[in-house]
Design a protein around this motif. Structure first.
Motif, mmCIF file in Angstrom:
data_model
loop_
_atom_site.group_PDB
_atom_site.id
_atom_site.type_symbol
_atom_site.label_atom_id
_atom_site.label_comp_id
_atom_site.label_asym_id
_atom_site.label_seq_id
_atom_site.Cartn_x
_atom_site.Cartn_y
_atom_site.Cartn_z
ATOM 1 N N ARG A 109 0.824 -1.217 0.000
ATOM 2 C CA ARG A 109 0.000 0.000 0.000
ATOM 3 C C ARG A 109 0.848 1.253 0.000
ATOM 4 O O ARG A 109 0.503 2.270 -0.592
ATOM 5 N N VAL A 110 1.977 1.211 0.733
ATOM 6 C CA VAL A 110 2.840 2.399 0.773
ATOM 7 C C VAL A 110 3.958 2.317 -0.259
ATOM 8 O O VAL A 110 4.848 3.155 -0.286
ATOM 9 N N ARG B 5 7.842 5.836 4.922
ATOM 10 C CA ARG B 5 6.708 5.072 4.413
ATOM 11 C C ARG B 5 6.587 3.737 5.143
ATOM 12 O O ARG B 5 5.491 3.276 5.470
ATOM 13 N N GLU C 216 6.790 11.731 -1.975
ATOM 14 C CA GLU C 216 6.386 10.334 -1.938
ATOM 15 C C GLU C 216 5.626 10.036 -0.649
ATOM 16 O O GLU C 216 4.690 9.232 -0.636
ATOM 17 N N SER D 139 2.038 11.766 -0.825
ATOM 18 C CA SER D 139 1.037 11.075 -1.653
ATOM 19 C C SER D 139 0.517 9.840 -0.962
ATOM 20 O O SER D 139 -0.657 9.486 -1.115
ATOM 21 N N VAL D 140 1.359 9.162 -0.179
ATOM 22 C CA VAL D 140 0.873 8.019 0.598
ATOM 23 C C VAL D 140 -0.183 8.482 1.585
ATOM 24 O O VAL D 140 -1.259 7.886 1.713
ATOM 25 N N LYS E 247 -2.053 11.117 1.421
ATOM 26 C CA LYS E 247 -3.254 11.539 0.699
ATOM 27 C C LYS E 247 -4.091 10.332 0.320
ATOM 28 O O LYS E 247 -5.314 10.352 0.454
ATOM 29 N N SER E 248 -3.440 9.267 -0.156
ATOM 30 C CA SER E 248 -4.242 8.111 -0.582
ATOM 31 C C SER E 248 -4.899 7.441 0.612
ATOM 32 O O SER E 248 -5.997 6.911 0.521
ATOM 33 N N LEU E 249 -4.239 7.474 1.774
ATOM 34 C CA LEU E 249 -4.866 6.922 2.975
ATOM 35 C C LEU E 249 -6.084 7.748 3.364
ATOM 36 O O LEU E 249 -7.109 7.218 3.800
ATOM 37 N N THR F 99 -7.975 9.426 1.344
ATOM 38 C CA THR F 99 -9.042 9.113 0.391
ATOM 39 C C THR F 99 -9.760 7.824 0.769
ATOM 40 O O THR F 99 -10.959 7.677 0.533
ATOM 41 N N ASP F 100 -9.047 6.899 1.382
ATOM 42 C CA ASP F 100 -9.657 5.646 1.795
ATOM 43 C C ASP F 100 -10.480 5.767 3.060
ATOM 44 O O ASP F 100 -11.054 4.785 3.520
ATOM 45 N N VAL G 259 -5.497 18.182 1.731
ATOM 46 C CA VAL G 259 -5.940 16.879 2.250
ATOM 47 C C VAL G 259 -6.917 16.976 3.423
ATOM 48 O O VAL G 259 -7.620 16.022 3.727
#
Lengths: 219, 256, 220
Positions: free
Chosen positions: B138-139, B159, B189, B192-193, B195-197, B199-200, B217
């Protein structure tokens, strides 16, 4: 100096000398093992223990480290029989050396634990590790690696201190050599020999230590 | 139940010796929210996080997470800090990523992540490895799972540290200035990790200096000043139309 | 098991114990002074660009450090007369301890010398000082300040080694303690008092050395 005579005597008595070396190794290994085990625990207490326990062991360590090894050995030898503990002379000697070793290892352990960044404990806390598990899996592995060279030094000190057991009559290597000298009068040759043997033993220990260090150092 | 805030901080006071760092902090967070705390150094931002996950003791106030009052109880009108074994349980509801990463240097990336799963959550070894690998992927660090921290760049280490924290399945993730110690080119890097977390739907509380990222975010921003929450609101308000003067002057000193 | 403490026998001979402790201090002082001098020379040898000097320096240190001090003491006192070097008990002990001390102190000094930034040597040269002047006026003073903690530890350790003089019947503290122990059978009391004397002595030395550290510390 009589080299030929010396070599003759050497050939005749190498069995005795080997026995002496074996005894020295036996004494040293035991003292180092007991002393290191105790020292590690005391070191952990010194760094992380509850204040009353800490003060108690701080006093213990500081007191033991202020006393010369020879005094510890003589004290153990004379005192133990008087207060009713049945220990052979050899046992008393190993006990004294173990206590001596433990005080050094405790100090080394404490220093190594103290050098670990506080963030390591915080990270362990943040993944819910209990303190016991933090010590076992996070702190000790790092401390032991850091301690290794100094601990090897302590091990060689114990080997050298084992010679003092000759003063209370234990038949280790030095005593054996002294017996040979009193028989042959070749003191210079035999003292140089025994010095050289101890040098070899300690040198080997240091080499082994460096080998272990190379193996466990992280990338 | 679902309308109750996940995190409630009430009247939090904390002093270091004679210096009072938190002078009465109040705010709450809902599940799935992302909140960034901004403010100048010394305003108490990091201290709040460390009080939430009980790395610090505090003198007054309470932190309630998912209905559980964390760390303290009242016994006959006296405030008592709970024993370490209970604190460990409370802490397991949060996860933290540190500024200095604090990865365990003597363990591979994979082992760093599985340690807590196996030793604290008592997971079975295979399950732990599977979980760890899932989060490492995931990371974006699955390929480096057998590497030691000294073999990884700062961004890679951070990460892995984030994976280590999230794998423990916390209710709330705390990020303590996780990019401040990174070289500039490695910051993205990590961001963005995060941010994606977000979003989840992960509930996250971040302390950060990265204003643009915070604006991007976060659902809300908390501005801390001298130990209290000076202003709190959505990014548009905080950055475009700040209500408090101190916030306005703080923003002048930063670039967005 | 009840042990009846009776310190009177020990107090009666307390003056002997103090005399022994005093002798121990003197032995340590003399031997360590020689050891410091010899150790400095060895340290400079072991970082010399000259390969042979380096070999001499490092071999001495490696060999002596790995040899038990008791072996050195016995060799100097019992074996050297065989090749014509006959020393009295006290002299031979001082020589032994000095030889042993030099090896340990050489290591301390070597580390200290290496920790002085190279740039200072070059700075001295560019100001026109001779190598000798650079050594004495710049390098050594700095090195001494750096090594004081490590030096203190070693000096205290070497003081404790004076107890081994008892092995060749030099009348220092341990020798008298053993004598009193054997004559009075007051085992616990004797060794308790002897131990406390040693611990206090070490504490005293440590305090003095710490004062010295503070006196010579550079203003921060």
């Amino acid at each position: 100096m009589e080299p030929i005579l010396f070599f003759n005597e050497l050939l005749g008595s190498y069995g005795l000398i080997l026995k002496g070396i074996l005894m020295t190794v036996k004494i040293s290994v035991q003292a180092i093992i007991y002393g290191t085990a105790a020292g590690l625990i005391i070191g952990i207490i010194l760094e992380y223990g509850y204040p009353p326990l800490r003060y108690l062991f701080r006093f213990y360590v500081d007191f033991i480290r202020g006393i010369p090894v020879l005094v510890q050995i003589l004290a153990a030898y004379y005192i133990l029989s008087v207060i009713g503990i049945q220990l052979s002379t050899l046992g008393a000697g190993i006990l004294a050396l173990s206590i001596f070793c433990s005080s050094h290892v405790a100090e080394i352990t404490r220093g190594a634990l103290q050098a670990i960044p506080k963030g390591q404990i915080e990270a362990a806390k943040s993944i819910s590790l209990t303190f016991r598990k933090t010590v076992i899996y996070v702190l000790l592995p790092q401390a032991l690696r850091q301690m290794l060279p100094t601990w090897v030094n302590t091990a060689t000190e114990i080997v050298k201190a084992s010679t003092l057991l000759s003063i209370i009559g234990v038949t280790e290597l030095l005593m054996t050599i002294q017996q040979l000298i009193s028989r042959t009068f070749l003191s210079l040759e035999f003292y140089f020999l025994v010095g050289f043997i101890y040098f070899l033993i300690n040198f080997t220990i240091e080499r082994i230590g460096k080998g272990i260090e190379a193996k466990v150092t992280i990338a | 139940m679902s309308t109750d805030p996940l995190l409630k901080i009430e009247s939090l006071h904390k002093s270091f010796g004679t210096v009072e760092v938190l002078k009465g902090v109040d705010f709450s967070m809902n599940q799935g929210e992302v909140i960034s705390i901004i403010g100048s150094s010394g305003s108490g931002k990091t201290t709040i996080l460390r009080c939430i996950n009980l790395l610090e003791e505090y003198q007054q106030g309470s932190v309630t997470l998912d209905g559980v009052v964390m760390g303290y109880k009242t016994d006959n009108n006296r405030r008592v800090r709970l024993p370490e074994s209970v604190l460990v349980k409370h802490r397991s509801m949060t996860g933290m990523a540190f500024q200095q990463f604090n990865l365990f240097p003597h363990m591979t990336a994979l082992r760093n992540v599985t340690l807590g799963l196996i030793k604290a959550l008592n997971m079975d070894k295979d399950e732990a490895i599977a979980t760890a690998e899932r989060w490492l992927e995931r990371v974006g660090m699955l390929a480096r799972k057998e590497h030691y921290p000294s073999q990884l760049s700062g961004g890679q280490q951070q990460r892995v540290a984030i994976a280590r924290a999230i794998a423990m399945n916390p209710r709330l993730m705390l990020f303590d200035e996780v990019t401040s110690a990174l070289d500039p080119e490695l910051v993205n890097e990590v961001l963005s990790v995060i941010k994606s977390l977000a979003t989840d739907g992960m509930t996250m509380l971040l302390v950060t200096h990265e204003m643009a990222f915070a604006a991007d975010v976060s659902n809300r921003i908390v501005f801390m000043n001298e130990g209290v929450v000076e202003e709190i609101g959505p990014p548009e308000q905080i950055f475009k139309a700040p209500k408090s003067e101190r916030l306005a002057s703080f923003l002048k000193g930063t670039t967005i | 098991m009840v042990y009846h403490f009776n310190f009177s026998a020990v107090w009666a001979s307390f003056d002997l114990l103090l005399y022994g402790l005093g002798l121990g201090f003197i032995l340590a002082l003399v031997a360590n002074t020689i050891g410091v001098g010899l150790g400095l020379i060895l340290a400079f040898l072991s970082i010399s660009p000259n390969r042979i000097y380096r070999l001499i320096g490092t071999s001495y240190v490696t060999f002596i450090r790995n040899t038990p001090i008791l072996v050195i003491i016995l060799t100097v006192y019992f074996a050297l007369p065989q090749i014509g070097i006959g020393l009295g008990k006290i002299e031979s002990f001082i020589v032994s301890l000095a030889v042993y001390a030099a090896a340990y102190l050489a290591e301390v000094f070597r580390a200290g010398l290496l920790s002085v930034p190279k740039g200072l040597h070059e700075a001295g040269m560019s100001v026109g000082l001779s190598r000798r002047q650079i050594k004495f006026n710049i390098i050594l003073p700095l090195m001494f300040r750096n090594v004081l903690p490590s030096l203190s530890n070693n000096l205290i350790s070497l003081f404790k080694d004076t107890s081994l003089a008892a092995a060749i019947a030099v009348p220092e503290l341990t020798f008298y303690a053993r004598k009193i122990n054997v004559e009075t059978f007051r085992v616990v009391e004797t060794w308790m008092v002897a131990s406390v004397l040693y611990v206090l002595a070490c504490y005293l030395i440590a305090s003095v050395l710490r004062r010295l550290e503070k006196t010579f510390a550079l203003p921060v």
